[in-house]
Design a protein around this motif. Structure first.
Motif, short mmCIF file in Angstrom:
data_model
loop_
_atom_site.label_atom_id
_atom_site.label_comp_id
_atom_site.label_asym_id
_atom_site.label_seq_id
_atom_site.Cartn_x
_atom_site.Cartn_y
_atom_site.Cartn_z
N VAL A 17 0.83 -1.26 -0.08
CA VAL A 17 0.31 0.57 0.17
C VAL A 17 1.70 1.40 -0.36
O VAL A 17 1.03 1.83 -1.27
N GLU A 18 1.81 1.70 0.26
CA GLU A 18 2.91 2.33 0.51
C GLU A 18 3.66 2.90 -0.87
O GLU A 18 3.17 3.59 -0.64
N ARG A 19 3.74 1.84 -1.15
CA ARG A 19 4.22 2.07 -2.71
C ARG A 19 3.88 2.54 -3.51
O ARG A 19 3.86 2.32 -4.66
N GLY A 20 2.43 2.03 -3.19
CA GLY A 20 0.77 2.71 -3.76
C GLY A 20 1.05 1.24 -5.15
O GLY A 20 0.32 1.51 -5.98
N ALA A 21 0.44 0.22 -4.71
CA ALA A 21 -0.82 -0.64 -4.99
C ALA A 21 -2.02 -0.63 -5.48
O ALA A 21 -2.43 0.13 -4.54
N THR A 77 -8.91 -1.15 9.94
CA THR A 77 -8.53 -0.26 11.10
C THR A 77 -7.43 0.85 10.99
O THR A 77 -7.25 1.19 11.14
N SER A 78 -6.78 0.79 9.43
CA SER A 78 -5.55 2.07 9.03
C SER A 78 -6.18 2.84 9.39
O SER A 78 -6.96 3.17 8.96
N SER A 79 -4.95 3.51 9.68
CA SER A 79 -5.17 5.46 9.42
C SER A 79 -4.90 5.79 8.57
O SER A 79 -5.34 6.84 8.04
N ASP A 80 -4.39 5.05 7.57
CA ASP A 80 -4.23 5.28 6.12
C ASP A 80 -5.25 4.98 5.41
O ASP A 80 -5.92 4.18 5.27
N GLU A 81 -5.52 5.80 4.94
CA GLU A 81 -6.62 6.37 3.65
C GLU A 81 -6.84 5.28 2.67
O GLU A 81 -7.57 3.99 1.79
N ALA A 82 -5.32 5.08 2.25
CA ALA A 82 -5.24 4.39 0.87
C ALA A 82 -5.40 2.55 1.25
O ALA A 82 -5.95 1.48 0.54
#
Length: 558
Positions: free
Chosen positions: A123-127, A162-167
């Motif tokens: 996710v962090e890398r943009g998948a 539950t992640s705080s990351d919208e992505a």
């Protein structure tokens, strides 16, 4: 295009002779597209680059006609040469960041993940989507180290949810590994992120399929069948409207008067329909279970042969899986029967007898939970705790020490609030009805929860009383499958109030004399209800409505 991709039925190709045979891959994919495949991933680990590009171009032409994206497994260079919609990358392939630099923002990039950490990085890398697995072992997946099962996928979904990351919360997900027509509805039904009741869970957006389509004799029909199954409610969670439909609004369950009326209605339904109760149980309790079924108005059959299940499942009854004899042969027959009843949309009751006693039984329980969907899971406290553990719930606070030794329930480990929390949380996680038996029974479907204190101590002193309760529940489920929760509660009340009446009889001097009188009371109660001469009101039920089950702080999800 990538923001509008439908991942519902994601085809992964396989060009090996064992799967594809002598057929031409492009023709097979075209048939799959006609059947309703929504994404195609071209996977070929052996051909040279020139052959890959040639085949990929032909596949892309077919996909474009159906407005379906074509993704290339691993090979960014091939995707660039073909001009298709994107790539799918495994953990050993080029990383997502580098692929994005080469392909640009407009292309789809998917990533295989089998852990929370791998999901976080992807996710962090943009998948754009995650291929989560492997769900089950398959003939096309040689590396079994990444088999994470239902619980592994659930944990990843929960992390994303539950992640705080919208992505992370918005990313699309596809599960892969052993998905086929027999299990696809159960997979999509149960692979949801466990969460509290106030928050809708994050579910998978599609399933990735290989051999269930590519190896099929009729590829178009196989794809169409899978698409239909994915787009319709699971057969095992709904039935055609019954003449005994349970009426009432969403809050009616909190009224004991309504529960009493419903229970009597369902007893009459069992009497009227005489439903089949198919028991796959141990020899010790077969006679007792058959007698209980007959006493309440059901039609029992005691058959441990899985080959008979497809025919029996068509008779509109219900199945009881009793783990009393947990041999490999028994488990194979159980799996066949569960699949048959799930396919027919008929209820299945799981009785995990002695599930906490040995490692072998814990493995057997895990095997059964993976084999199909259960409308009701019933057991004593230790057995239900074993089910919770197999479902991926970890106990943070243990009750009194003590391992289950046999099929007896033993002393209580937790008080009522803790037991209610365990039962409700497990029911919500498995999307089923869970009944924990004891001096006070707790039953829940994850939303509605009751504590039932009817019954008699002699029930705990008689071999097979818990098993025969499963038989009674199966009969009620078969007669009223539209609401398994209320059907199970009605069966429980019939069973336990009859036990109380038997315990009061002057003819009963102990457990040995209790059994025949108990069977008589089951019959007598049924007849009194059917004949309209039962003189009792809701106060006869020792039922507590648990409208607020608090988090007891004793469970953690893997």
């Amino acid at each position: 295009m990538k923001d509008q991709v439908d991942y519902t039925l994601y085809l992964v190709t396989d060009s090996t002779e064992a799967i594809l045979g002598s057929r031409h891959l492009v023709e097979v994919v075209e048939q799959a597209l006609l059947g309703g495949v929504t994404v195609v991933q071209y996977r070929d680990k052996t051909s040279d680059t020139g052959a890959l590009i040639k085949t990929a171009k032909a596949l892309h032409e077919k996909c474009k006609k159906h407005n379906v994206p074509l993704l290339i497994n691993d090979r960014v260079d091939v995707a660039l040469a073909v001009g298709c919609e994107g790539v799918h990358l495994g953990q050993d392939d080029m990383n997502v960041t580098e692929a994005r630099r080469l392909l640009g923002d407009g292309n789809i990039i998917g990533a295989t993940v089998s852990s929370i950490e791998e999901a976080r990085i992807a996710v962090e890398r943009g998948a754009d989507y995650l291929g989560i697995g492997t769900l089950y072992a398959t003939s096309t997946k040689k590396n079994t180290k990444d088999i994470i099962g239902v619980n592994g996928i659930r944990s990843i979904l929960r992390y994303l949810h539950t992640s705080s990351d919208e992505a992370a919360r918005q990313i699309k997900t596809v599960c892969i590994g052993g998905v086929n027509a027999l299990n696809v509805q159960r997979v999509t039904y149960q692979l949801h992120a466990p969460s509290d009741a106030s928050s809708p869970p994050k579910s998978i957006d599609g399933v990735a399929v290989v051999s269930a389509i590519v190896a099929a004799k009729d590829v178009e029909q196989a794809a169409a069948n899978l698409k239909t199954l994915l787009c319709t409610p699971p057969t095992f969670t709904h039935s055609s409207p019954s003449t005994t439909a349970i009426n009432g609004d969403d809050d009616a369950w909190t009224s004991l008067a309504h529960l009493h009326t419903t229970a009597l209605t369902l007893t009459r339904a069992v009497h009227t329909h005489g439903p089949l109760s198919h028991n796959m149980t141990n020899l010790v309790v077969q006679n007792f279970a058959a007698s209980v079924a007959l006493a309440i108005g059901a039609s029992p059959i005691m058959s441990n042969a899985g080959a008979e299940a497809p025919d029996l499942a068509r008779l509109q009854g219900a199945l009881v899986i009793n783990m009393g004899t947990a041999t490999p042969d028994a488990l194979r027959n159980h799996a066949l029967a569960i699949a048959a009843y799930n396919a027919a949309g008929r209820p299945v009751v799981l009785d995990p007898v002695g599930a906490a006693a040995t490692s072998a039984r814990k493995d057997a329980l895990a095997s059964l939970l993976a084999a199909g969907y259960f409308a009701v899971i019933k057991g004593n406290e230790r057995e239900i705790l074993a089910v919770a553990h197999a479902s991926g719930l970890v106990m943070l606070k243990t009750g009194h020490a003590g391992q289950q030794r046999g099929v007896d329930s033993g002393h209580a480990l937790y008080d009522l609030p803790h037991r209610a929390h365990i039962v409700q949380r497990l029911a919500r996680r498995e999307r089923t009805v869970v009944l924990m038996t004891g001096a006070t029974d707790v039953i829940s479907d994850g939303r509605r929860t009751y504590a039932v204190a009817n019954g008699h101590a002699y029930l705990g002193m008689v071999t097979g009383s818990g098993c025969t309760l499963g038989t009674a529940i199966s009969a009620y489920l078969a007669a009223a499958p539209e609401d398994p929760f209320l059907a199970a509660v009605a069966a429980l009340l019939h069973f336990e109030i009859a036990a109380e009446e038997a315990g009061r009889s002057e003819a009963v001097r102990g457990p040995g004399t209790f059994v025949p009188v108990f069977i008589d009371e089951l019959y007598r109660r049924r007849k009194a209800i059917v004949d309209g001469v039962l003189e009792e009101g809701p106060e006869r039920m020792k039922v507590e409505v648990l409208t607020e089950v608090k988090d007891a702080g004793i469970l953690k999800e893997l």
